[in-house]
Design a protein around this motif. Structure first.
Motif, PDB file in Angstrom:
ATOM      1  N   GLY A  12      53.974  40.999  31.898  1.00  0.00           N
ATOM      2  CA  GLY A  12      55.383  40.885  31.505  1.00  0.00           C
ATOM      3  C   GLY A  12      56.005  42.121  31.662  1.00  0.00           C
ATOM      4  N   ILE A  21      64.352  34.681  35.987  1.00  0.00           N
ATOM      5  CA  ILE A  21      64.881  35.759  36.034  1.00  0.00           C
ATOM      6  C   ILE A  21      65.103  36.220  37.701  1.00  0.00           C
ATOM      7  N   LYS A  77      58.676  49.227  36.057  1.00  0.00           N
ATOM      8  CA  LYS A  77      59.694  48.571  36.833  1.00  0.00           C
ATOM      9  C   LYS A  77      60.044  49.089  38.037  1.00  0.00           C
ATOM     10  N   HIS A  98      55.695  51.828  24.405  1.00  0.00           N
ATOM     11  CA  HIS A  98      56.628  50.845  24.911  1.00  0.00           C
ATOM     12  C   HIS A  98      56.613  49.606  24.317  1.00  0.00           C
ATOM     13  N   THR A 112      58.552  52.612  32.684  1.00  0.00           N
ATOM     14  CA  THR A 112      57.998  51.401  32.103  1.00  0.00           C
ATOM     15  C   THR A 112      57.297  50.571  33.166  1.00  0.00           C
ATOM     16  N   THR A 120      71.603  40.547  27.482  1.00  0.00           N
ATOM     17  CA  THR A 120      70.165  40.861  27.803  1.00  0.00           C
ATOM     18  C   THR A 120      70.537  41.806  29.161  1.00  0.00           C
ATOM     19  N   GLY A 168      60.119  39.335  27.795  1.00  0.00           N
ATOM     20  CA  GLY A 168      60.652  40.130  26.758  1.00  0.00           C
ATOM     21  C   GLY A 168      61.531  41.211  26.893  1.00  0.00           C
ATOM     22  N   MET A 169      61.947  41.876  25.737  1.00  0.00           N
ATOM     23  CA  MET A 169      62.694  42.960  25.766  1.00  0.00           C
ATOM     24  C   MET A 169      62.421  43.999  24.479  1.00  0.00           C
ATOM     25  N   ASP A 197      70.011  40.526  32.009  1.00  0.00           N
ATOM     26  CA  ASP A 197      69.352  39.919  33.063  1.00  0.00           C
ATOM     27  C   ASP A 197      69.973  38.828  33.632  1.00  0.00           C
ATOM     28  N   SER A 221      57.833  42.943  34.050  1.00  0.00           N
ATOM     29  CA  SER A 221      58.641  42.959  35.336  1.00  0.00           C
ATOM     30  C   SER A 221      58.137  41.562  35.835  1.00  0.00           C
ATOM     31  N   ALA A 222      58.647  41.108  36.758  1.00  0.00           N
ATOM     32  CA  ALA A 222      58.162  39.650  37.300  1.00  0.00           C
ATOM     33  C   ALA A 222      56.927  39.858  37.783  1.00  0.00           C
TER      34      ALA A 222
HETATM   35  P1  ADP Z   1      63.179  49.120  29.563  1.00  0.00           P
HETATM   36  O1  ADP Z   1      64.458  48.887  30.156  1.00  0.00           O
HETATM   37  O2  ADP Z   1      62.933  50.271  28.706  1.00  0.00           O
HETATM   38  O3  ADP Z   1      62.074  48.989  30.563  1.00  0.00           O
HETATM   39  P2  ADP Z   1      62.204  46.831  28.265  1.00  0.00           P
HETATM   40  O4  ADP Z   1      60.841  46.832  28.382  1.00  0.00           O
HETATM   41  O5  ADP Z   1      62.721  46.465  27.034  1.00  0.00           O
HETATM   42  O6  ADP Z   1      62.957  48.110  28.512  1.00  0.00           O
HETATM   43  O7  ADP Z   1      62.827  45.931  29.390  1.00  0.00           O
HETATM   44  C1  ADP Z   1      63.256  44.811  29.186  1.00  0.00           C
HETATM   45  C2  ADP Z   1      63.536  43.913  30.653  1.00  0.00           C
HETATM   46  O8  ADP Z   1      62.490  43.985  31.470  1.00  0.00           O
HETATM   47  C3  ADP Z   1      64.120  42.637  30.762  1.00  0.00           C
HETATM   48  O9  ADP Z   1      65.509  42.601  30.234  1.00  0.00           O
HETATM   49  C4  ADP Z   1      63.884  42.220  32.111  1.00  0.00           C
HETATM   50  O10 ADP Z   1      64.877  42.667  33.018  1.00  0.00           O
HETATM   51  C5  ADP Z   1      62.465  42.867  32.384  1.00  0.00           C
HETATM   52  N1  ADP Z   1      61.493  41.939  32.198  1.00  0.00           N
HETATM   53  C6  ADP Z   1      60.609  41.998  31.178  1.00  0.00           C
HETATM   54  N2  ADP Z   1      59.699  41.012  31.371  1.00  0.00           N
HETATM   55  C7  ADP Z   1      59.872  40.297  32.742  1.00  0.00           C
HETATM   56  C8  ADP Z   1      59.487  39.410  33.226  1.00  0.00           C
HETATM   57  N3  ADP Z   1      58.490  38.676  32.921  1.00  0.00           N
HETATM   58  N4  ADP Z   1      59.889  39.021  34.540  1.00  0.00           N
HETATM   59  C9  ADP Z   1      61.017  39.650  35.056  1.00  0.00           C
HETATM   60  N5  ADP Z   1      61.469  40.593  34.289  1.00  0.00           N
HETATM   61  C10 ADP Z   1      61.059  41.180  33.090  1.00  0.00           C
END
Ligand code: ADP
Length: 550
Positions: A307, A435, A529, A234, A527, A421, A332-333, A423, A309-310
């Protein structure tokens, strides 16, 4: 020649992963790499071994006929042999494609076929999953099994990883690569449509590595022992393996054992100083530490990176206040290699009261060097950095994707060169990002946006709440209203009315959830979320039903 300016006279030395791999051998040969095996035993070896084996791997790929640019897939947990793939594949000129083993088999097969993976490396323990995908991927020519001591029957015609390596010389003449050539392909998990391939270059990965090691970002150093809990399948484990190899920090890999007890054991026995993972992992760890605060000696721990998600403010605070453990929240993404922003409190803001400082640490932070941010409304108007106006975040920089593999999703890129993004955020005058939602999850009530993330954060500060996900339920009058899905802590209770009272006064009245549904667990993506599409599917009609029943 550069017209009208004096050209710099410095070497155009390529920024490739090969340089990092060579440092491992020449400078940090004795540094240790520890991996937990499926049977829970620990495998130990050194950077010198890692370099030798990555060279043998490159030799094996050449012997199999893998050419520059060919995609080579991995279906693996976090361990030392996955690390060899992280370097051996890209440094030989091929492209590593890490397959996400948490996806549905049909989705994994789609992704592998989409990327046209020619070779696939698979952990023996994952063969039951692999067997469900292999027949659907026409592009696979070679299957190589990484024997991790489990007993699953080997697929016919497969090759053994160790046998392949044993045939090769421990020195490989790595080719000179163009820094712009692809090193890895990572797919986003597809929660926003079909999964899309992000093609990381050597250059973007090296620049990301340097930025991640900086003192004001994750500060990865030779002194550190780094535990990437975030999977190597991931978002390239947030780049932590590359940073560790670059600076010579000891690496610890958890293998398939991601439960809180196994992780805490590893952190204590290996004296881990930096660990990175998604909030769910850390929530489990915090709950266990609260139960048994004295069981593990975590005095070596310096930074827990959170990181994906929040991270709820209550968790960040809980680690710090109850266990003296420092959390750094980062955003990050996959499209960004993946680090974008990181929440450190700037020097002149450290005088603020505790709550304000916690608010900054629980924000997504401000951008790391070479990431630029802005946010825009639905008409593409750029919005002010006032900490209040919500809009879609756009980013640009040398480790931000410029397009997806195959040119898919062109609407995610603006005409003036920014990446959208998806977001929804606010940005304050100091550049701190918050976010508020993913654009596909926003709750729009009577035309106004409500931040589900802010509500979730506040709900998770209630002593009885383990997890909270706020999502849009249909409503006749307002079109959508917020509904909260709640998981209570074991042995605790709370009613919807109590939770409503807990939120009152913190938000505008129209933000407060119309109702609360109590669940055993909240559905999640591969992942980690919250899977709000599923919540909407399950409970999207909750308010309508409730009204009808009256
Ligand atoms: P996937 O969509 O495959 O899970 P990513 O892991 O690249 O891919 O996901 C990125 C997304 O995760 C961001 O666009 C955002 O929505 C969320 N995200 C990442 N870190 C955070 C964070 N610290 N707080 C809130 N949202 C986050």
């Amino acid at each position: 020649m550069l017209a009208g300016s004096l050209a710099g006279r410095m070497m155009d030395f390529p920024l490739t992963l090969t340089h990092l791999l060579e440092r491992a051998r020449t400078l940090f040969g004795r540094t240790e790499i520890v991996s937990r095996n499926p049977d829970r035993s620990l495998h130990r070896h050194t950077f010198a071994d890692f370099h030798r084996r990555s060279s043998q791997l490159a030799g094996a790929l050449a012997r199999l006929g893998v050419r520059p640019g060919d995609r080579v897939a991995s279906l693996s947990w976090n361990h030392y042999r996955h690390l060899e793939l992280y370097f051996g594949v890209p440094c030989s000129g091929a492209v590593l494609h890490t397959l996400n083993l948490r996806l549905h088999p049909t989705e994994i097969a789609y992704i592998a076929q989409h990327a046209e993976d020619r070779v696939v490396f698979v952990d023996r323990s994952l063969l039951p999953l692999f067997n469900q995908i292999v027949e659907h991927v026409r592009s696979f020519e070679h299957v190589i099994v990484i024997d991790d001591g489990t007993a699953h029957a080997l697929p016919g015609g497969s090759l053994d990883y160790e046998t392949l390596l044993a045939r090769e010389s421990t020195r490989f003449d790595f080719p000179d690569l163009d820094e712009r050539s692809a090193a890895m392909v990572c797919y986003t998990s597809g929660t926003t449509g079909n999964p899309k391939g992000v093609v990381l270059s050597h250059r973007s990965t090296v620049l990301h590595t340097l930025v991640q090691c900086m003192t004001d970002t994750a500060a990865i150093s030779e002194n550190d022992t780094v535990l990437p809990v975030v999977p190597m399948f991931h978002a390239n484990a947030w780049g932590l393996p590359y940073s560790s190899i670059c600076v010579g920090s000891k690496l610890v890999f958890p293998g398939p054992h991601l439960d809180p007890t196994s992780l805490l054991d590893l952190m204590a026995t290996e004296k881990v100083t930096v660990a990175g993972g998604v909030p769910t992992i850390w929530l489990g760890i915090l709950a266990l530490l609260d139960q048994e605060p004295k069981k593990w000696d975590l005095s070596a721990m310096r930074t827990m990176l959170i990181g994906g998600s929040a991270a709820p403010a209550s968790m960040i605070d809980g680690f710090q206040k109850r266990h003296g453990l420092g959390v750094i929240h980062a955003w990050g993404m996959t499209e960004m290699n993946p680090l974008g922003t990181l929440a450190r409190v700037k020097r002149d803001l450290r005088g603020a009261d505790d709550e304000t400082q916690l608010g900054l640490r629980a924000s997504q932070g401000y951008p790391v060097p070479f990431v630029e941010q802005r946010h825009a409304d639905e008409e593409d108007k750029i919005l002010p950095w006032d900490g209040e106006t919500m809009g879609e975040l756009q980013v640009r920089g040398p480790f931000v994707a410029s397009s997806y593999y195959g040119g898919e999703g062109p609407d995610r890129f603006t005409a003036d060169g920014w990446f959208k993004t998806g977001d929804v955020v606010t940005i304050d005058a100091e550049g701190y990002l918050r976010i508020t939602d993913r654009s596909k999850d926003v709750i729009k009530s009577g035309g106004e946006w409500i931040s589900s993330v802010a509500l979730e954060n506040a709900l998770m500060s209630h002593p009885s709440v383990l997890e909270a996900a706020v999502f849009a339920a249909r409503d006749e009058k307002w079109s959508e209203r917020p509904l909260a899905a709640i998981v209570l802590k074991e042995g605790k209770s709370a009613t919807g009315a109590e939770l409503g009272a807990h939120l009152e006064g913190r938000f505008a009245k129209f933000w407060l959830p119309d109702d609360y549904v109590f669940m055993k667990q909240i559905p999640r993506t591969s992942t980690g979320k919250f899977l709000k599409t599923k919540l909407r599917e399950l409970h999207g009609d909750h308010l309508e039903k409730k009204k009808a029943a009256r």
